[in-house]
Motif scaffolding. Structure first.
Motif, PDB file in Angstrom:
ATOM      1  N   LYS A 154      80.990  31.588 -53.887  1.00  0.00           N
ATOM      2  CA  LYS A 154      81.526  30.385 -53.257  1.00  0.00           C
ATOM      3  C   LYS A 154      81.300  30.415 -51.754  1.00  0.00           C
ATOM      4  CE  LYS A 154      85.086  29.379 -56.715  1.00  0.00           C
ATOM      5  NZ  LYS A 154      86.520  29.118 -56.955  1.00  0.00           N
ATOM      6  N   LEU A 155      81.354  29.240 -51.152  1.00  0.00           N
ATOM      7  CA  LEU A 155      81.103  29.089 -49.727  1.00  0.00           C
ATOM      8  C   LEU A 155      82.036  29.982 -48.921  1.00  0.00           C
ATOM      9  CD1 LEU A 155      79.436  27.389 -47.681  1.00  0.00           C
ATOM     10  CD2 LEU A 155      81.383  25.811 -47.595  1.00  0.00           C
ATOM     11  N   GLY A 156      81.454  30.773 -48.023  1.00  0.00           N
ATOM     12  CA  GLY A 156      82.241  31.610 -47.123  1.00  0.00           C
ATOM     13  C   GLY A 156      82.728  32.914 -47.709  1.00  0.00           C
ATOM     14  N   MET A 157      82.287  33.280 -48.931  1.00  0.00           N
ATOM     15  CA  MET A 157      82.773  34.514 -49.565  1.00  0.00           C
ATOM     16  C   MET A 157      82.222  35.763 -48.899  1.00  0.00           C
ATOM     17  SD  MET A 157      82.755  33.765 -53.675  1.00  0.00           S
ATOM     18  CE  MET A 157      83.254  35.454 -54.061  1.00  0.00           C
ATOM     19  N   HIS A 158      81.074  35.653 -48.233  1.00  0.00           N
ATOM     20  CA  HIS A 158      80.446  36.834 -47.647  1.00  0.00           C
ATOM     21  C   HIS A 158      81.188  37.265 -46.386  1.00  0.00           C
ATOM     22  CE1 HIS A 158      78.933  33.384 -45.582  1.00  0.00           C
ATOM     23  NE2 HIS A 158      78.093  34.035 -44.808  1.00  0.00           N
ATOM     24  N   SER A 159      80.900  38.486 -45.943  1.00  0.00           N
ATOM     25  CA  SER A 159      81.576  39.039 -44.769  1.00  0.00           C
ATOM     26  C   SER A 159      80.952  38.559 -43.471  1.00  0.00           C
ATOM     27  CB  SER A 159      81.532  40.573 -44.807  1.00  0.00           C
ATOM     28  OG  SER A 159      82.044  41.071 -46.017  1.00  0.00           O
ATOM     29  N   GLY A 160      79.685  38.149 -43.529  1.00  0.00           N
ATOM     30  CA  GLY A 160      78.990  37.728 -42.322  1.00  0.00           C
ATOM     31  C   GLY A 160      77.490  37.753 -42.546  1.00  0.00           C
ATOM     32  N   ASN A 161      76.742  37.785 -41.449  1.00  0.00           N
ATOM     33  CA  ASN A 161      75.286  37.813 -41.516  1.00  0.00           C
ATOM     34  C   ASN A 161      74.747  38.841 -40.523  1.00  0.00           C
ATOM     35  OD1 ASN A 161      74.610  35.411 -43.340  1.00  0.00           O
ATOM     36  ND2 ASN A 161      75.950  34.459 -41.821  1.00  0.00           N
ATOM     37  N   ARG A 162      73.738  39.583 -40.972  1.00  0.00           N
ATOM     38  CA  ARG A 162      73.070  40.568 -40.132  1.00  0.00           C
ATOM     39  C   ARG A 162      71.731  39.981 -39.674  1.00  0.00           C
ATOM     40  NH1 ARG A 162      73.981  44.583 -36.662  1.00  0.00           N
ATOM     41  NH2 ARG A 162      72.185  45.964 -36.451  1.00  0.00           N
ATOM     42  N   PHE A 163      71.516  39.954 -38.370  1.00  0.00           N
ATOM     43  CA  PHE A 163      70.303  39.372 -37.796  1.00  0.00           C
ATOM     44  C   PHE A 163      69.411  40.456 -37.198  1.00  0.00           C
ATOM     45  CE2 PHE A 163      73.581  36.154 -37.670  1.00  0.00           C
ATOM     46  CZ  PHE A 163      72.924  34.996 -38.073  1.00  0.00           C
ATOM     47  N   SER A 164      68.127  40.341 -37.441  1.00  0.00           N
ATOM     48  CA  SER A 164      67.120  41.201 -36.818  1.00  0.00           C
ATOM     49  C   SER A 164      66.085  40.262 -36.205  1.00  0.00           C
ATOM     50  CB  SER A 164      66.470  42.126 -37.852  1.00  0.00           C
ATOM     51  OG  SER A 164      67.449  42.924 -38.495  1.00  0.00           O
ATOM     52  N   ILE A 165      66.069  40.183 -34.887  1.00  0.00           N
ATOM     53  CA  ILE A 165      65.308  39.143 -34.196  1.00  0.00           C
ATOM     54  C   ILE A 165      64.351  39.756 -33.180  1.00  0.00           C
ATOM     55  CG2 ILE A 165      65.497  37.098 -32.708  1.00  0.00           C
ATOM     56  CD1 ILE A 165      68.286  36.657 -33.937  1.00  0.00           C
ATOM     57  N   VAL A 166      63.135  39.223 -33.146  1.00  0.00           N
ATOM     58  CA  VAL A 166      62.141  39.609 -32.153  1.00  0.00           C
ATOM     59  C   VAL A 166      61.920  38.432 -31.214  1.00  0.00           C
ATOM     60  CG1 VAL A 166      59.725  40.215 -31.758  1.00  0.00           C
ATOM     61  CG2 VAL A 166      60.976  41.273 -33.647  1.00  0.00           C
ATOM     62  N   LEU A 167      62.116  38.659 -29.910  1.00  0.00           N
ATOM     63  CA  LEU A 167      61.895  37.642 -28.886  1.00  0.00           C
ATOM     64  C   LEU A 167      60.637  38.023 -28.108  1.00  0.00           C
ATOM     65  CD1 LEU A 167      65.602  37.459 -27.727  1.00  0.00           C
ATOM     66  CD2 LEU A 167      64.423  35.744 -29.087  1.00  0.00           C
ATOM     67  N   ARG A 168      59.599  37.214 -28.227  1.00  0.00           N
ATOM     68  CA  ARG A 168      58.300  37.539 -27.631  1.00  0.00           C
ATOM     69  C   ARG A 168      58.209  37.091 -26.172  1.00  0.00           C
ATOM     70  NH1 ARG A 168      54.246  38.519 -31.796  1.00  0.00           N
ATOM     71  NH2 ARG A 168      55.307  38.481 -33.825  1.00  0.00           N
ATOM     72  N   ASN A 169      57.237  37.671 -25.488  1.00  0.00           N
ATOM     73  CA  ASN A 169      56.945  37.323 -24.088  1.00  0.00           C
ATOM     74  C   ASN A 169      58.187  37.430 -23.209  1.00  0.00           C
ATOM     75  OD1 ASN A 169      54.342  36.817 -24.889  1.00  0.00           O
ATOM     76  ND2 ASN A 169      54.560  34.596 -24.918  1.00  0.00           N
ATOM     77  N   PHE A 170      58.970  38.455 -23.448  1.00  0.00           N
ATOM     78  CA  PHE A 170      60.173  38.669 -22.651  1.00  0.00           C
ATOM     79  C   PHE A 170      59.775  39.106 -21.253  1.00  0.00           C
ATOM     80  CE2 PHE A 170      63.715  41.464 -21.251  1.00  0.00           C
ATOM     81  CZ  PHE A 170      64.697  40.493 -21.189  1.00  0.00           C
TER      82      PHE A 170
END
Length: 612
Positions: free
Chosen positions: A269-285
């Protein structure tokens, strides 16, 4: 160098740096949807590129302490263990007939089975079943036959009657599979997808499974231009049918794979999870190690303002919430026209359909002919109108409830963003008297119990801005509002009037009851603090160079083996190239459900988030 921060070890830097002006896309504006304030104004924000490749943005649902990683794409056997055979019904049968011979089953019985089974579907031709043996078998033979039928002919059920064996299709008079007693009614599975939106993906899955889209449910939607993994539940669908989807296409550039099956008694059901894990690459920093160090330390300690990101409001010049405004004003035709025109802005092939819709509004069949088949939402509306001309409410209600709700939720989000910006601009970034904090679950429904902070509460130092919540406007009479000037109930009503959104409170000319759309209102934290925050700078050579891989190997069509250096988060870092002239900022963090990674990124770097 890679750094990981524990909350207790975080210290604010005293360095004061000039703020870099935040650039915004011409097609969408942060200010237009109330995104104005920063939690850390003094941070220097350097340019970078977000989602240069869709694989630069990886999102994984977190359940408990574990992030979703697709590990096994095999179906389950009837006993609930992974089906080692795999393959189609015909391929299993090829192995099954010799297995029956080895089990000592008479050749006559095997030929009877071959004669009556559909080799493609694995079902029997006759619904009443067949008598597989004409002579009595001993117990060992009967046991061997039952096990072989289960393993190699999973669409069939065998049973003994007076020493003889009968076989029938696992189906009732409606042709649907008979669900075994004791098995959970819902199969839970991991949905791994690349470059496809969650709603579109679920519609495609339902279509390929020949079931209603309501059969599938999730804890939340995930980004389109990204690699995502989340848990999904399906009502009474066998895992062999789901696993069969792994060999089917889902559109140009899209990848969809399912696996890690298990049966349960309850749905996701909606919202049952604990959260979200993000792995992000930001280019040309363009920043330096010490400068991003300062920024990350501050955000790890204080968090960021928990705005609804620009994705909430659509990716065209026509914001999603305009549809809700037209509906609340009672102009359903204009609402549907807005939906169609918005699609034409992002799908050029849909423009001829919009032109025909406006030039010859009565020729719905002609509009449908010009509407691309992949524009599912728009075609659903048009198909409803073709059957019931002029019934615009009926056409809108033909859409899935979740889709209909998105337009109204965008309007709620717009008001929330603006009110939070007013609150933080007028009263700062610390709790004040009159702020709301959650005290527990409500006595009824889903509305949480809250209280207004007193002067003594504020003075106690027990609360931070992350504890403060602001209401999402809705029609629940028990919804509470802050007591502070500028963000009290009257201020909310002024904001609702400004956006012609008083209908969210149940005061509108529309014939759609806000209660049927779950628009009761609720509370949302003003600030969010990222968990398990890590970051590193990585040199690279080419703009289109892949900088992170996930568990699915598109080239081989298989999952990477655990020995292939896959980390716990599910992605595999590419080895850095020391001589690369370009620099990428790699950042990983966990957010609670409904918090936007783009709003975290907005706090620390200067990148466009409108189409993220």
């Amino acid at each position: 160098m890679k750094r990981t921060l524990d909350q207790e070890e975080v210290k604010d830097s005293e360095a004061k740096k000039p703020k870099v002006e935040y650039t915004r896309s011409a097609s969408a504006s942060n200010e237009a949807v109330g995104i104005i304030q920063y939690m850390n104004e003094e941070i220097t924000r350097y340019n970078c590129v977000l989602k240069g490749r869709f694989s630069d943005f990886v999102v994984r649902e977190v359940w408990g302490d574990d992030a979703c990683v697709l590990k096994d794409m095999n179906a389950l056997s009837e006993e609930g263990e992974p089906d080692e055979l795999g393959g189609t019904a015909a391929e299993k049968a090829v192995l099954g007939y010799p297995a029956l011979q080895e089990a000592g089953i008479p050749e006559e019985s095997i030929e009877t089975l071959k004669k009556h089974i559909n080799p493609k579907s694995g079902f029997l031709h006759c619904k009443e079943g067949i008598l597989l043996t004409s002579t009595e078998l001993d117990k060992a033979q009967r046991t061997a036959l039952h096990k072989t039928i289960k393993k190699y002919f999973p669409k069939l059920a065998s049973y003994s009657e007076n020493g003889l064996i009968k076989v029938k299709t696992l189906a009732n008079t409606n042709g649907r599979s008979v669900w075994p007693k004791g098995r959970g009614s819902y199969v839970h599975f991991t949905l791994y997808k690349e470059n496809i939106e969650t709603g579109q993906c679920l519609k495609a899955l339902a279509s390929k499974l020949h079931v209603n889209h309501k059969t599938l449910s999730t804890a939340g939607t995930k980004d389109k231009r990204a690699i995502t993994a989340q848990r999904v539940s399906a009502y009474r669908i066998t895992t062999d049918k789901l696993a069969g989807l792994n060999s089917t296409p889902f559109g140009k550039g899209a990848v969809v794979r399912v696996g890690d099956f298990c049966y349960k008694d309850t749905e996701v059901k909606l919202g049952m999870h604990s959260g979200n894990r993000f792995s992000i690459v930001l280019r040309n920093f363009t920043g330096k190690q010490e400068e991003i160090e300062v920024a990350m330390q501050k955000v790890a300690a204080k968090g960021f303002i928990n705005y609804f990101g620009l994705q909430r409001f659509g990716t065209t010049s026509i914001p999603t919430h305009m549809v809700a405004i037209h509906i609340l004003e009672g102009d359903m035709k204009k609402a549907l026209d807005t939906i169609l025109q918005s699609k034409a802005e992002v799908v050029k092939e849909f423009q001829p359909a919009v032109d025909h819709w406006r030039e010859t509004p009565g020729d719905i069949s002609g509009v449908l002919e010009k509407a691309p088949h992949w524009c599912l939402t728009e075609r659903t509306i048009l198909q409803a109108l073709s059957g019931y001309p002029g019934e615009y409410i009926r056409a809108f209600e033909a859409l899935p409830r979740n889709t209909r709700s998105l337009y109204f939720h965008a309007l709620q989000s717009l008001v929330w963003n603006e009110m939070v910006s007013k609150r933080t601009a007028q009263h700062g970034l610390q709790p004040i008297e009159g702020d709301l904090v959650v005290t527990g679950k409500g006595s009824h429904g889903s509305l949480q119990a809250v209280m207004q902070l007193t002067a003594d509460d504020v003075a106690s130092g027990n609360y931070t801005l992350a504890d403060v919540v602001m209401p999402l406007p809705g029609c629940d009479p028990d919804l509470c509002y802050p007591g502070a000037k500028g963000c009290d109930k009257s201020s909310y009503e002024e904001c609702l009037m400004k956006y012609r959104a008083t209908g969210l409170l149940g005061k509108s000319n529309c014939q759609i009851n806000p209660k049927t759309m779950n628009l009761f209102g609720g509370y949302r934290s003003v600030a969010a603090i990222p968990g398990s925050l890590t970051w590193s700078l990585t040199p690279y050579a080419e703009d289109d160079e892949s900088l992170q891989h996930c568990e699915y190997n598109v080239t081989t069509g298989k999952l990477y083996e655990p020995s292939d250096d896959l980390c716990v988060a599910g992605f595999k870092e590419q080895p850095p190239k020391p001589d690369g002239p370009l620099t990428a900022l790699r950042v990983s963090f966990t957010l609670k459900p409904s918090a936007y990674a783009t709003m975290f990124l907005r706090e620390v770097v200067d990148c466009t988030t409108c189409n993220a």
